[in-house]
Design a protein around this motif. Structure first.
Motif, PDB file in Angstrom:
ATOM      1  N   TYR A  54       0.830  -1.206   0.000  1.00  0.00           N
ATOM      2  CA  TYR A  54       0.000   0.000   0.000  1.00  0.00           C
ATOM      3  C   TYR A  54       0.866   1.260   0.000  1.00  0.00           C
ATOM      4  O   TYR A  54       0.557   2.238  -0.702  1.00  0.00           O
ATOM      5  CB  TYR A  54      -0.955  -0.009   1.195  1.00  0.00           C
ATOM      6  N   THR A  61      -0.052   7.711  -6.623  1.00  0.00           N
ATOM      7  CA  THR A  61      -1.380   8.282  -6.394  1.00  0.00           C
ATOM      8  C   THR A  61      -1.289   9.743  -5.972  1.00  0.00           C
ATOM      9  O   THR A  61      -2.006  10.608  -6.509  1.00  0.00           O
ATOM     10  CB  THR A  61      -2.127   7.476  -5.313  1.00  0.00           C
ATOM     11  N   ILE A 189      -9.434  13.700  -6.132  1.00  0.00           N
ATOM     12  CA  ILE A 189      -9.109  12.433  -5.464  1.00  0.00           C
ATOM     13  C   ILE A 189      -9.980  11.316  -6.008  1.00  0.00           C
ATOM     14  O   ILE A 189      -9.491  10.227  -6.354  1.00  0.00           O
ATOM     15  CB  ILE A 189      -9.287  12.578  -3.937  1.00  0.00           C
ATOM     16  N   VAL A 190     -11.273  11.566  -6.124  1.00  0.00           N
ATOM     17  CA  VAL A 190     -12.185  10.561  -6.682  1.00  0.00           C
ATOM     18  C   VAL A 190     -11.795  10.232  -8.118  1.00  0.00           C
ATOM     19  O   VAL A 190     -11.745   9.047  -8.511  1.00  0.00           O
ATOM     20  CB  VAL A 190     -13.646  11.066  -6.619  1.00  0.00           C
ATOM     21  N   ILE A 193      -8.560   8.022  -8.297  1.00  0.00           N
ATOM     22  CA  ILE A 193      -8.784   6.652  -7.816  1.00  0.00           C
ATOM     23  C   ILE A 193      -9.639   5.875  -8.820  1.00  0.00           C
ATOM     24  O   ILE A 193      -9.343   4.707  -9.140  1.00  0.00           O
ATOM     25  CB  ILE A 193      -9.457   6.659  -6.427  1.00  0.00           C
ATOM     26  N   LEU A 204      -3.080   3.296  -5.916  1.00  0.00           N
ATOM     27  CA  LEU A 204      -4.007   2.768  -4.915  1.00  0.00           C
ATOM     28  C   LEU A 204      -5.261   2.195  -5.555  1.00  0.00           C
ATOM     29  O   LEU A 204      -5.768   1.149  -5.141  1.00  0.00           O
ATOM     30  CB  LEU A 204      -4.358   3.884  -3.925  1.00  0.00           C
ATOM     31  N   GLY A 205      -5.788   2.866  -6.580  1.00  0.00           N
ATOM     32  CA  GLY A 205      -6.963   2.346  -7.277  1.00  0.00           C
ATOM     33  C   GLY A 205      -6.696   1.014  -7.944  1.00  0.00           C
ATOM     34  O   GLY A 205      -7.566   0.132  -7.985  1.00  0.00           O
ATOM     35  N   GLY A 223      -7.710  -0.516   1.129  1.00  0.00           N
ATOM     36  CA  GLY A 223      -7.484   0.589   0.194  1.00  0.00           C
ATOM     37  C   GLY A 223      -8.483   1.710   0.390  1.00  0.00           C
ATOM     38  O   GLY A 223      -8.137   2.891   0.316  1.00  0.00           O
ATOM     39  N   ILE A 224      -9.743   1.347   0.667  1.00  0.00           N
ATOM     40  CA  ILE A 224     -10.771   2.361   0.906  1.00  0.00           C
ATOM     41  C   ILE A 224     -10.443   3.168   2.164  1.00  0.00           C
ATOM     42  O   ILE A 224     -10.659   4.389   2.206  1.00  0.00           O
ATOM     43  CB  ILE A 224     -12.153   1.701   1.006  1.00  0.00           C
ATOM     44  N   VAL A 227      -8.008   5.747   1.191  1.00  0.00           N
ATOM     45  CA  VAL A 227      -8.673   6.828   0.459  1.00  0.00           C
ATOM     46  C   VAL A 227      -9.381   7.763   1.437  1.00  0.00           C
ATOM     47  O   VAL A 227      -9.322   8.998   1.308  1.00  0.00           O
ATOM     48  CB  VAL A 227      -9.675   6.260  -0.567  1.00  0.00           C
ATOM     49  N   ILE A 230      -6.861   9.987   3.046  1.00  0.00           N
ATOM     50  CA  ILE A 230      -6.404  11.056   2.142  1.00  0.00           C
ATOM     51  C   ILE A 230      -7.440  12.178   2.100  1.00  0.00           C
ATOM     52  O   ILE A 230      -7.092  13.364   2.214  1.00  0.00           O
ATOM     53  CB  ILE A 230      -6.153  10.487   0.730  1.00  0.00           C
ATOM     54  N   THR A 231      -8.713  11.822   1.922  1.00  0.00           N
ATOM     55  CA  THR A 231      -9.750  12.857   1.877  1.00  0.00           C
ATOM     56  C   THR A 231      -9.884  13.564   3.227  1.00  0.00           C
ATOM     57  O   THR A 231     -10.159  14.761   3.285  1.00  0.00           O
ATOM     58  CB  THR A 231     -11.103  12.237   1.480  1.00  0.00           C
TER      59      THR A 231
END
Length: 252
Positions: A54, A61, A189-190, A193, A204-205, A223-224, A227, A230-231
């Motif tokens: 990861y 990413t 970010i979305v 990914i 990461l995606g 992974g989620i 994410v 990060i957000t």
């Protein structure tokens, strides 16, 4: 800190803890199939077990997010200032741009892969296009909401369009600029990914898609979790910037 703000923070903490507890408990008692949503502890265990994998995905990413963020927020806010300061441009462009938001841009990603290849360029292009128009529209709304008397006074003193933007529109629309940064960053970010999930060899995606193909739900949700982290970091930075902007405007 007032009693209301303390109460709000406590309520937020309780809500978040309740969500995490539900994530852990509901799959364990069988209310949610583990294949769809594994317990939080299993996702965290997968993240710790495969942490090297990861961590190795994060530089790619973060790099793609950073480049797309600069393009979207820099360009989107600039174009938004230009369009928002012109009533003619608003009447001509806003109907088309608002309609463009409804277009499912995911269908364009295969075309971008043909144009830019499987590397980072296609991810940056997709994320930039995905986030640019909503970010720009937020900036336009902030400029359009300004008091027209400010621009009229500036024109009466002979200010050019560039001077009006630099000395009137930009300072007065700082809150909407922060809102544009928040929206643009989240969409970038979305976008990155999702693009990595649709077609990539790293990132990461890509890891999320690989674990999904292997039906490894804890790996997917690990992974989620990253994410979400990060957000969350992006939101913390934007909140601090928002407080600084508010303090600056109160100082004026």
């Amino acid at each position: 800190m007032t009693w209301v703000s303390r109460h709000l923070r406590v309520s937020q903490a309780v809500f978040y803890l309740a969500m995490l507890a539900a994530w852990e408990i509901l799959p364990r008692v069988g209310m949610i199939p583990r294949l769809f949503v594994p317990p939080l502890s299993e996702a965290l265990s997968a993240l710790v077990t495969n942490y090297r994998e990861y961590l190795a995905s994060l530089p790619t990413t973060f790099g793609e997010i950073l480049v797309a963020y600069i393009i979207v927020c820099g360009g989107g806010i600039l174009v938004g200032q230009l369009v928002g300061s012109s009533s003619v441009a608003r009447r001509m462009l806003l109907p088309v741009l608002r309609s463009a938001v409804a277009v499912p841009l995911v269908v364009l990603y295969p075309v971008m892969m043909v144009w830019f290849g499987l590397g980072s360029s296609s991810k940056i292009a997709f994320a930039s296009i995905y986030a640019f128009v909503p970010t720009m529209l937020t900036a336009v709304a902030g400029v359009a909401a300004l008091n027209p008397a400010l621009a009229e006074t500036a024109r009466a003193f002979g200010a050019t369009r560039v001077q009006q933007i630099l000395y009137i529109s930009l300072p007065a629309s700082l809150p909407s600029m922060v809102a544009s940064l928040r929206l643009g960053g989240a969409l970038v970010i979305v976008g990155v990914i999702v693009a990595q999930m649709l077609g990539a060899a790293e990132g990461l995606g890509f890891l999320i898609t690989r674990y999904r193909t292997l039906l490894n739900s804890p790996g997917v949700y690990a992974g989620i979790v990253l994410v979400l982290m990060i957000t969350g970091m992006h939101e913390v930075v934007l909140r601090r910037l928002e407080r600084k902007v508010a303090a600056y405007r109160q100082g004026d």
